[in-house]
Design a protein around this motif. Structure first.
Motif, mmCIF file in Angstrom:
data_model
loop_
_atom_site.group_PDB
_atom_site.id
_atom_site.type_symbol
_atom_site.label_atom_id
_atom_site.label_comp_id
_atom_site.label_asym_id
_atom_site.label_seq_id
_atom_site.Cartn_x
_atom_site.Cartn_y
_atom_site.Cartn_z
ATOM 1 N N TYR A 101 -20.335 14.576 -18.136
ATOM 2 C CA TYR A 101 -19.385 15.345 -17.322
ATOM 3 C C TYR A 101 -19.364 14.745 -15.926
ATOM 4 O O TYR A 101 -20.423 14.522 -15.315
ATOM 5 C CB TYR A 101 -19.795 16.818 -17.247
ATOM 6 N N GLY A 146 -14.206 16.226 -13.165
ATOM 7 C CA GLY A 146 -13.862 17.248 -14.145
ATOM 8 C C GLY A 146 -13.657 16.723 -15.544
ATOM 9 O O GLY A 146 -13.451 17.508 -16.475
ATOM 10 N N ALA A 340 -11.317 20.374 -15.883
ATOM 11 C CA ALA A 340 -11.164 21.015 -14.574
ATOM 12 C C ALA A 340 -9.776 21.574 -14.323
ATOM 13 O O ALA A 340 -9.600 22.376 -13.404
ATOM 14 C CB ALA A 340 -11.521 20.012 -13.466
ATOM 15 N N ARG A 375 -16.763 24.595 -19.215
ATOM 16 C CA ARG A 375 -16.840 24.634 -17.762
ATOM 17 C C ARG A 375 -16.480 26.030 -17.302
ATOM 18 O O ARG A 375 -15.483 26.613 -17.757
ATOM 19 C CB ARG A 375 -15.891 23.620 -17.125
ATOM 20 N N THR A 399 -23.039 23.080 -11.044
ATOM 21 C CA THR A 399 -22.397 22.050 -10.225
ATOM 22 C C THR A 399 -22.113 22.529 -8.807
ATOM 23 O O THR A 399 -21.941 21.714 -7.903
ATOM 24 C CB THR A 399 -21.075 21.597 -10.872
ATOM 25 N N GLU A 444 -20.187 27.591 -10.097
ATOM 26 C CA GLU A 444 -19.507 26.714 -11.053
ATOM 27 C C GLU A 444 -20.563 25.987 -11.867
ATOM 28 O O GLU A 444 -21.609 25.607 -11.343
ATOM 29 C CB GLU A 444 -18.610 25.704 -10.329
ATOM 30 N N VAL A 446 -21.262 23.514 -15.799
ATOM 31 C CA VAL A 446 -20.818 22.911 -17.054
ATOM 32 C C VAL A 446 -21.933 23.161 -18.070
ATOM 33 O O VAL A 446 -23.122 23.079 -17.739
ATOM 34 C CB VAL A 446 -20.525 21.400 -16.900
#
Length: 574
Positions: A101, A146, A340, A375, A399, A444, A446
């Motif tokens: 990622y 993203g 993203a 995500r 992230t 945020e 992933v």
């Protein structure tokens, strides 16, 4: 003549399918093996990397499974690469599939697929200055922040940063994938450079190789809640033993005889010496200032993706069945997809946040890797409703921002209840329940999942099991009234991402009192209760403290105090 052509065509068909079968596993075959047997996870830890290896043009940070029981039990590893501008991650092929990622930056990715043609050309001036020389190579593609990059096992990969800021990428390695047939150790076979410097991070502490600075970092115990397993479980037979770790050494050409290499490449000794890289101390992320390779324009690649990408909810195969080898081959497969883009979100709550997922229905190459990705973005104080992963482990990497994370195992005990912050990684085992609540700055993340079609089951919200159960089951299971059962089922109309509740100071005080009143172990006489409520109210008042209360106080609370008693007390206070 026609018979000869038919025979030739059949031979080509057999050879083509044979080559494809080397890369694509049969659909009926087991695709994952257990990382370790008898895993008894009593405590989970959110971790930062515990090994750092520096190269000429970047740094690689590793989460080592031997020092992280949850990763080893899940059968995965993780690494974070930072590639500086003009940095080249040298070509290699992995023993297990990887899913990457792109956290920040953009660059160029190359994947060399066996048997596929060189369809791209790059022109250079000839050495004599007359005409041009055309370098043919397999296709390359651009990626950006993203994006998810699929890196199949046994296939050569390289990447280059042609931008003006560092690339940061987090990579999951699925060491329990059946493609990793030798054992559960991840092996990276480099085709250039010299990884002697990387043996320090793999082989033991304190080693330092020439020309490379290897820095050892171990996160402090106090940063996150965690600990070790109560009992050391047995290893699966043939699995990795404690201390047995990846040893990469030099690139694979260094093991071949010089004369053999001169013969097979038809080059001189000096070229062979450079090929082996025995005096190369740059590491595996090297500075490449003069780097020219043909890449499609971004808008052209976008149009190509639109033509080649299947519509949402379709697998890209005829009838959704087994790949037939003609309309879907690895030579033309899409190996990157973006997570993203807000317009591609699967779940969206304007007050709470959004979730986007990639599985093999949307991104068919994941069927080969047997991995998927998600995500998530939570706004300030929003909640990702409690859920569990039905058929996969989940490896979460934060992230940005932070969130309070709770993970509960099958006996109802919390194996993790703490904050996870940017740069930390945590494993959520299959079927363990988990809930996230974002902090003041939002969160945020992933998540990599060990199934190409990972399924989650909600424990709260509009799509949860609570909404699906008859009211009678709720009433009798929890010993609640029908009115309470209706509230439990229908008070939250949101689905997966829940917006923060807006509560008054009075409601906050009431909830805090209730939390304390029903956790103590030693009930007191009813007539003593009001005094203790008053003390707790003073200590818990939202304008006075941060909501903490001493252990001695909770022991003295009357556990039998009812909701209307607290309401009466609060009315008297207001």
């Amino acid at each position: 003549m026609s018979f000869r052509l038919l025979s030739l065509g059949l031979c080509f068909l057999v050879l083509f399918h044979g080559g494809l079968a080397q890369i694509q596993p049969p659909r009926k075959q087991q695709t994952r093996l257990s990382g370790r047997s008898e895993c008894q996870i009593d405590r989970i830890t959110a971790r930062e990397p515990n090994r750092v290896v520096e190269s000429e043009a970047g740094v690689s940070e590793f989460w080592i499974p031997e020092e992280n029981d949850e990763l080893e039990c899940a059968g995965v590893e993780a690494v974070r690469h930072t590639i500086n501008p003009k940095g080249l991650l040298l070509p290699y092929y992995p023993s297990a599939p990887e899913l990457a990622y792109i956290v920040r930056g953009e660059g160029i990715q190359g994947t060399v697929l066996p048997g596929c043609p060189e369809t791209f050309e790059t022109s250079f001036p000839s050495e004599g200055g007359k005409g041009e020389f055309f370098d043919k190579h397999q296709k390359v593609y651009r990626y950006k922040e993203g994006d998810i990059l699929a890196l199949p096992a046994g296939v050569v990969h390289w990447t280059y940063n042609d931008g003006d800021r560092p690339i940061v990428t987090i990579v999951l390695r699925d060491t329990s994938n059946v493609a990793n047939q030798l054992d559960r150790t991840f092996r990276k076979f480099f085709l250039a450079g010299n990884s002697q410097s990387q043996q320090g991070q793999q082989g033991g502490r304190g080693q330092q190789q020439r020309g490379q600075e290897t820095r050892w970092e171990v996160p402090s115990e106090g940063r996150t809640q965690g600990g070790k397993r109560r009992d050391e479980p047995r290893r699966a037979e043939g699995g990795r033993r404690r201390g047995q770790q990846e040893q990469e050494g030099s690139n694979i050409f260094s093991g071949f005889d010089d004369q053999i290499l001169q013969d097979v490449f038809n080059v001189d000794y000096e070229t062979v010496r450079q090929l082996k890289g025995q005096n190369d101390n740059r590491g595996f992320i090297v500075q490449a200032d003069n780097f020219r390779v043909i890449t499609p324009e971004k808008q052209e690649q976008g149009r190509e993706r639109q033509r080649s990408s299947p519509s949402r909810g379709q697998s890209g195969r005829r009838g959704g069945g087994v790949p037939n080898g003609f309309d879907e081959t690895l030579c033309s497969a899409q190996l990157s997809a973006n997570l993203a883009n807000p317009t591609h979100a699967d779940v969206y709550n304007p007050r709470g946040g959004r979730l986007s997922s990639l599985n093999s229905h949307k991104f068919p190459v994941l069927d080969l890797l047997q991995l998927s990705a998600e995500r998530g973005i939570l706004y300030k104080n929003a909640i990702h409703a409690p859920y569990y992963n039905l058929n996969a482990h989940s490896v979460i990497y934060v992230t940005s921002g932070s969130s309070r994370l709770q993970i509960v195992k099958n006996d109802g005990s919390a194996v993790f209840d703490d904050w996870v912050r940017e740069g930390q990684l945590i494993v959520v085992p299959q079927n363990f329940a988990v809930v996230k609540k974002a902090g003041e700055e939002g969160c945020e993340w992933v998540a990599f999942k060990t199934n190409d079609n990972a399924i989650t089951s909600q424990l709260a919200g509009r799509f949860s099991f609570v909404r699906a159960l008859p009211e009678e089951v709720l009433v009798n299971s929890y010993e609640i009234s029908r009115e309470q059962a209706k509230s439990l089922k229908y008070n939250r109309q949101e689905g997966v991402v829940l917006s923060p509740r807006s509560t008054s100071p009075r409601e906050t005080a009431k909830n805090a009192l209730l939390n304390v009143l029903f956790v103590c172990d030693r009930p007191k006489k009813r007539e003593e209760g009001e005094d203790w409520i008053a003390i707790i109210y003073e200590d818990y008042h939202p304008y006075r403290t941060n909501g903490r209360v001493s252990d001695g106080m909770t022991d003295a609370v009357n556990c039998g105090y009812l909701d209307h008693d607290i309401e009466q007390f609060l009315n008297a206070k207001s």
